[in-house]
Write a protein that holds these residues in place. Structure first.
Motif, PDB file in Angstrom:
ATOM      1  N   VAL A 308       5.940  70.943  43.360  1.00  0.00           N
ATOM      2  CA  VAL A 308       4.818  71.062  43.064  1.00  0.00           C
ATOM      3  C   VAL A 308       5.072  69.173  42.618  1.00  0.00           C
ATOM      4  CG1 VAL A 308       3.892  72.865  42.145  1.00  0.00           C
ATOM      5  CG2 VAL A 308       5.441  70.976  40.985  1.00  0.00           C
ATOM      6  N   PRO A 309       3.785  68.540  42.683  1.00  0.00           N
ATOM      7  CA  PRO A 309       2.930  67.263  41.991  1.00  0.00           C
ATOM      8  C   PRO A 309       3.438  67.069  40.797  1.00  0.00           C
ATOM      9  CG  PRO A 309       1.423  68.079  42.301  1.00  0.00           C
ATOM     10  CD  PRO A 309       2.305  69.053  42.810  1.00  0.00           C
ATOM     11  N   TYR A 310       4.558  66.230  40.706  1.00  0.00           N
ATOM     12  CA  TYR A 310       4.902  65.996  39.189  1.00  0.00           C
ATOM     13  C   TYR A 310       5.401  63.937  38.999  1.00  0.00           C
ATOM     14  CZ  TYR A 310       5.947  68.706  35.329  1.00  0.00           C
ATOM     15  OH  TYR A 310       6.215  68.957  34.042  1.00  0.00           O
ATOM     16  N   ASN A 311       5.033  63.365  37.438  1.00  0.00           N
ATOM     17  CA  ASN A 311       5.559  62.491  37.352  1.00  0.00           C
ATOM     18  C   ASN A 311       4.868  61.133  38.733  1.00  0.00           C
ATOM     19  OD1 ASN A 311       7.457  63.551  34.894  1.00  0.00           O
ATOM     20  ND2 ASN A 311       8.816  64.018  36.398  1.00  0.00           N
ATOM     21  N   ALA A 312       3.575  61.665  38.572  1.00  0.00           N
ATOM     22  CA  ALA A 312       3.366  60.626  39.953  1.00  0.00           C
ATOM     23  C   ALA A 312       2.956  59.803  39.439  1.00  0.00           C
ATOM     24  CB  ALA A 312       1.606  61.348  40.218  1.00  0.00           C
ATOM     25  N   TYR A 313       3.594  59.202  39.153  1.00  0.00           N
ATOM     26  CA  TYR A 313       3.391  57.772  38.164  1.00  0.00           C
ATOM     27  C   TYR A 313       2.493  56.049  39.086  1.00  0.00           C
ATOM     28  CZ  TYR A 313       5.666  59.178  33.361  1.00  0.00           C
ATOM     29  OH  TYR A 313       5.339  59.799  32.368  1.00  0.00           O
ATOM     30  N   LYS A 314       3.641  57.041  40.311  1.00  0.00           N
ATOM     31  CA  LYS A 314       2.892  55.409  41.379  1.00  0.00           C
ATOM     32  C   LYS A 314       1.183  55.342  41.601  1.00  0.00           C
ATOM     33  CE  LYS A 314       6.653  55.589  44.699  1.00  0.00           C
ATOM     34  NZ  LYS A 314       7.506  55.862  46.149  1.00  0.00           N
ATOM     35  N   LEU A 315       0.911  56.852  41.434  1.00  0.00           N
ATOM     36  CA  LEU A 315      -1.073  56.653  41.333  1.00  0.00           C
ATOM     37  C   LEU A 315      -0.945  56.241  40.458  1.00  0.00           C
ATOM     38  CD1 LEU A 315      -1.024  60.415  42.594  1.00  0.00           C
ATOM     39  CD2 LEU A 315      -1.860  58.165  43.607  1.00  0.00           C
ATOM     40  N   SER A 316      -0.184  55.409  38.956  1.00  0.00           N
ATOM     41  CA  SER A 316      -0.641  54.558  37.873  1.00  0.00           C
ATOM     42  C   SER A 316      -0.487  52.915  38.510  1.00  0.00           C
ATOM     43  CB  SER A 316      -0.343  54.902  37.461  1.00  0.00           C
ATOM     44  OG  SER A 316      -0.597  56.239  36.550  1.00  0.00           O
ATOM     45  N   ASP A 317       0.391  52.294  39.145  1.00  0.00           N
ATOM     46  CA  ASP A 317      -0.576  51.723  39.506  1.00  0.00           C
ATOM     47  C   ASP A 317      -1.215  50.734  39.654  1.00  0.00           C
ATOM     48  OD1 ASP A 317       1.129  49.233  40.288  1.00  0.00           O
ATOM     49  OD2 ASP A 317       2.039  49.560  41.551  1.00  0.00           O
ATOM     50  N   LYS A 318      -1.440  49.809  39.128  1.00  0.00           N
ATOM     51  CA  LYS A 318      -2.440  49.057  38.493  1.00  0.00           C
ATOM     52  C   LYS A 318      -3.224  47.419  39.694  1.00  0.00           C
ATOM     53  CE  LYS A 318      -4.475  50.035  34.576  1.00  0.00           C
ATOM     54  NZ  LYS A 318      -5.848  50.627  34.584  1.00  0.00           N
ATOM     55  N   SER A 319      -1.480  48.216  39.998  1.00  0.00           N
ATOM     56  CA  SER A 319      -1.734  46.581  41.298  1.00  0.00           C
ATOM     57  C   SER A 319      -2.144  47.886  42.900  1.00  0.00           C
ATOM     58  CB  SER A 319      -0.578  45.735  41.715  1.00  0.00           C
ATOM     59  OG  SER A 319       0.562  46.855  42.464  1.00  0.00           O
ATOM     60  N   LEU A 320      -2.645  49.370  42.804  1.00  0.00           N
ATOM     61  CA  LEU A 320      -3.228  49.221  43.736  1.00  0.00           C
ATOM     62  C   LEU A 320      -4.368  49.185  44.148  1.00  0.00           C
ATOM     63  CD1 LEU A 320      -1.422  52.466  44.223  1.00  0.00           C
ATOM     64  CD2 LEU A 320      -0.645  50.753  44.920  1.00  0.00           C
ATOM     65  N   ASN A 321      -5.121  48.549  45.197  1.00  0.00           N
ATOM     66  CA  ASN A 321      -6.615  48.717  45.930  1.00  0.00           C
ATOM     67  C   ASN A 321      -7.260  50.235  46.030  1.00  0.00           C
ATOM     68  OD1 ASN A 321      -8.853  47.739  48.119  1.00  0.00           O
ATOM     69  ND2 ASN A 321      -9.316  47.307  46.528  1.00  0.00           N
ATOM     70  N   TYR A 322      -8.335  50.908  46.008  1.00  0.00           N
ATOM     71  CA  TYR A 322      -8.144  51.983  46.398  1.00  0.00           C
ATOM     72  C   TYR A 322      -8.582  52.386  47.690  1.00  0.00           C
ATOM     73  CZ  TYR A 322     -10.400  52.547  40.982  1.00  0.00           C
ATOM     74  OH  TYR A 322     -10.220  52.679  40.127  1.00  0.00           O
ATOM     75  N   GLU A 323      -9.211  51.397  48.617  1.00  0.00           N
ATOM     76  CA  GLU A 323      -9.459  51.338  49.943  1.00  0.00           C
ATOM     77  C   GLU A 323      -8.289  51.392  50.354  1.00  0.00           C
ATOM     78  OE1 GLU A 323     -13.263  49.784  52.989  1.00  0.00           O
ATOM     79  OE2 GLU A 323     -13.253  49.087  50.727  1.00  0.00           O
ATOM     80  N   LYS A 324      -7.564  49.430  49.987  1.00  0.00           N
ATOM     81  CA  LYS A 324      -5.903  49.239  50.506  1.00  0.00           C
ATOM     82  C   LYS A 324      -5.406  49.997  50.639  1.00  0.00           C
ATOM     83  CE  LYS A 324      -3.327  45.563  50.766  1.00  0.00           C
ATOM     84  NZ  LYS A 324      -3.309  43.765  50.787  1.00  0.00           N
ATOM     85  N   ASP A 325      -4.883  51.316  49.576  1.00  0.00           N
ATOM     86  CA  ASP A 325      -3.995  51.708  49.202  1.00  0.00           C
ATOM     87  C   ASP A 325      -3.779  53.281  48.897  1.00  0.00           C
ATOM     88  OD1 ASP A 325      -2.508  48.680  48.919  1.00  0.00           O
ATOM     89  OD2 ASP A 325      -3.225  48.539  47.435  1.00  0.00           O
ATOM     90  N   ILE A 326      -4.729  53.628  48.615  1.00  0.00           N
ATOM     91  CA  ILE A 326      -5.092  54.811  48.185  1.00  0.00           C
ATOM     92  C   ILE A 326      -5.906  55.861  49.207  1.00  0.00           C
ATOM     93  CG2 ILE A 326      -5.417  56.359  46.233  1.00  0.00           C
ATOM     94  CD1 ILE A 326      -4.917  54.472  44.171  1.00  0.00           C
ATOM     95  N   LEU A 327      -6.908  55.789  49.628  1.00  0.00           N
ATOM     96  CA  LEU A 327      -7.699  56.263  49.904  1.00  0.00           C
ATOM     97  C   LEU A 327      -7.664  56.181  51.472  1.00  0.00           C
ATOM     98  CD1 LEU A 327     -11.225  55.811  48.892  1.00  0.00           C
ATOM     99  CD2 LEU A 327      -9.753  57.480  47.659  1.00  0.00           C
ATOM    100  N   ARG A 328      -7.436  57.332  52.612  1.00  0.00           N
ATOM    101  CA  ARG A 328      -7.162  57.561  53.791  1.00  0.00           C
ATOM    102  C   ARG A 328      -8.472  58.307  54.068  1.00  0.00           C
ATOM    103  NH1 ARG A 328      -4.381  53.922  52.361  1.00  0.00           N
ATOM    104  NH2 ARG A 328      -2.160  52.919  53.298  1.00  0.00           N
ATOM    105  N   THR A 329      -7.869  58.578  56.256  1.00  0.00           N
ATOM    106  CA  THR A 329      -8.846  60.046  55.637  1.00  0.00           C
ATOM    107  C   THR A 329      -7.956  61.246  55.668  1.00  0.00           C
ATOM    108  OG1 THR A 329      -9.058  58.668  58.033  1.00  0.00           O
ATOM    109  CG2 THR A 329      -9.246  61.093  58.146  1.00  0.00           C
ATOM    110  N   ASN A 330      -8.262  62.305  55.668  1.00  0.00           N
ATOM    111  CA  ASN A 330      -7.948  63.561  55.544  1.00  0.00           C
ATOM    112  C   ASN A 330      -7.207  64.257  53.534  1.00  0.00           C
ATOM    113  OD1 ASN A 330      -7.853  63.960  59.077  1.00  0.00           O
ATOM    114  ND2 ASN A 330      -9.578  64.280  57.662  1.00  0.00           N
ATOM    115  N   THR A 331      -6.526  62.794  53.841  1.00  0.00           N
ATOM    116  CA  THR A 331      -5.592  63.227  52.090  1.00  0.00           C
ATOM    117  C   THR A 331      -5.933  61.404  51.910  1.00  0.00           C
ATOM    118  OG1 THR A 331      -4.417  64.006  51.093  1.00  0.00           O
ATOM    119  CG2 THR A 331      -3.803  63.410  53.460  1.00  0.00           C
ATOM    120  N   ILE A 332      -5.286  61.863  50.278  1.00  0.00           N
ATOM    121  CA  ILE A 332      -4.517  60.221  49.991  1.00  0.00           C
ATOM    122  C   ILE A 332      -3.365  59.645  50.579  1.00  0.00           C
ATOM    123  CG2 ILE A 332      -6.384  60.556  47.590  1.00  0.00           C
ATOM    124  CD1 ILE A 332      -3.275  60.923  46.632  1.00  0.00           C
TER     125      ILE A 332
END
Length: 451
Positions: A308-332
């Protein structure tokens, strides 16, 4: 889709009839209560490691931030040294099928870019000692009456040793979230072709014990304001959430900035879609699951070990840009996810014959250490798997709150998804322990807050 007055009355009549005919569920015996904090963890989980040693013992959870941590950093990874042990993909999923949900299998089979990087399991969930004390003190008295809950008295896990699925889902609905929280975040409906737009949301959720004036049968007071896009900016929602939702239905209002008026909003419930979600998430899927449970029959299937998805601290990284780093087609971006092997309570919800909902059956997977719903498989009324929700959790280590770092809802039919609760491009940290004033959560205050 609008929630009609007749439909509301019909649902209430069904709930009331069930409440009259169904016996109250028995409270825990003194012998069972004595197991909390000894044979079981304070919230009712198995404290022991599994036989293989792939799930460790619970030793109290993560109760302090990393050394030198500052809240303005966001919730940084306390385990930066952890490395991926292996990655589950569509090519090798048969090796792990017995420890996957039906929804995970469907996503792995459908999308090449949906992958599951698996890490060492860390049982980080922890709550304040006063919360544990209240759970144990109130466990002998809390009961179910029909679909409603009685004698909660501040317990955040009313049924630490659940006898049925309804008790388990109530544990999720009233779990500890810090007493009161004010937070700002973004969500993105992403279409199957990759197109998306950003929705901004400013939310305040204050549980009754943190209000300056308590209300009878009130679980929490909630306001939320859209800060983007321009078509929704300034729209405000207000919810009074009762504890016993058979005795009293949820009260909701909305301020529409275009019409400049406040109106009742009975559609903020059940399977009605919210503005800005493109229908991918319905109201009772907010926060993984919320609201009155009276449209389903609830079955406690048992416990199962699942990645299961747990301790997902990488998603908290303040250096991430939504469009460039997180969003993808069909899933993140799958590289930002972290999966671990945990024991889950599996709960099946089957639509009652006298009720209506877009989902005919739903399977919820609840973390034994936090009672958070970590995944949901939602089936249409024909019995086909339709939507898969994945809810990565982290331990908010400075306030002892296990909660979501993101909520992700996939639509298998059209390849779209919704990702919510992202705060990477927001400077203000989330505030926990927030107090509320009764006057702030009245319909008259909506128009002022929408300006």
């Amino acid at each position: 889709m609008q929630f009609s007055r007749n439909r509301l009355y019909r649902a209430l009549a069904v709930s009331a009839a069930f409440a009259v005919t169904a016996p109250a569920m028995a409270e825990l015996s003194p012998e069972e209560v004595a197991k909390l904090g000894t044979e079981l963890t304070p919230v009712g989980a198995n404290p022991n490691a599994n036989d293989e040693g792939t799930i460790p013992a619970w030793t109290g959870g993560l109760t302090s931030p990393p050394e030198g941590w500052d809240p303005e950093q966001g919730y940084i990874d306390p385990f930066p040294q952890d490395e991926v042990k292996f990655t589950i993909t569509g090519d090798n999923l048969d090796q792990y099928r017995d420890k996957l949900s039906a929804g995970q299998i469907a996503l792995l089979e459908k999308y090449d870019n949906f992958r599951m990087p698996v890490y060492e399991t860390r049982r980080t969930a922890a709550l304040p000692q006063k919360v544990y004390d209240t759970i144990k003190a109130e466990a002998p008295d809390v009961t179910l009456e029909g679909f409603g809950i009685k004698n909660l008295d501040g317990a955040n896990v009313p049924f630490p040793i659940p006898e049925n699925g309804l008790e388990a889902i109530w544990n999720h609905n009233v779990r500890y979230l810090g007493g009161g929280v004010e937070r700002q975040y973004h969500w993105f409906p992403v279409q199957g072709d990759g197109d998306f737009y950003k929705v901004g949301f400013l939310e305040k959720r204050i549980f009754d014990e943190n209000m300056d004036r308590q209300s009878e049968n009130r679980l929490l007071n909630y306001t939320a304001k859209y800060t983007s896009p321009p078509t929704l900016e300034g729209t405000v929602q207000l919810v009074h959430e009762p504890i016993d939702q058979v005795e009293e239905v949820r009260s909701a209002w909305i301020y529409n900035v275009g019409q400049r008026r406040v109106r009742r909003a009975p559609d903020l419930a059940y399977d009605n879609a919210n503005d800005g979600t493109e229908g991918i998430r319905v109201t009772d899927q907010f926060d993984a699951y919320n609201g009155a449970p009276d449209r389903y029959n609830w079955k406690l299937v048992g416990k199962k070990e699942i990645y299961v998805p747990y301790n997902a601290y990488k998603l908290s990284d303040k250096s991430l840009n939504y469009e460039k780093d997180i969003l993808r087609t069909n899933t993140i971006n799958s590289d930002l996810m972290r999966y671990e092997l945990h024991r889950l309570w599996v709960v099946e919800a089957t639509l009652r014959e006298d009720s209506s909902h877009i989902y005919g059956k739903r399977t919820f997977y609840l973390d034994e250490d936090s009672w958070s719903v970590l995944m949901e498989d939602a089936y249409d009324t024909r019995g086909d798997l339709w939507r898969v929700a994945i809810h990565p959790v982290i331990q908010f280590y400075d306030v002892l709150v296990p909660w979501y770092r993101a909520n992700i809802y996939h639509d298998l039919n059209n390849g779209s998804y919704l990702v919510s609760n992202l705060a990477n491009e927001i400077d203000d940290p989330w505030e926990f322990g927030v107090k509320g004033r009764y006057i702030e959560f009245q319909p008259d205050a909506l128009r002022r807050s929408g300006r």
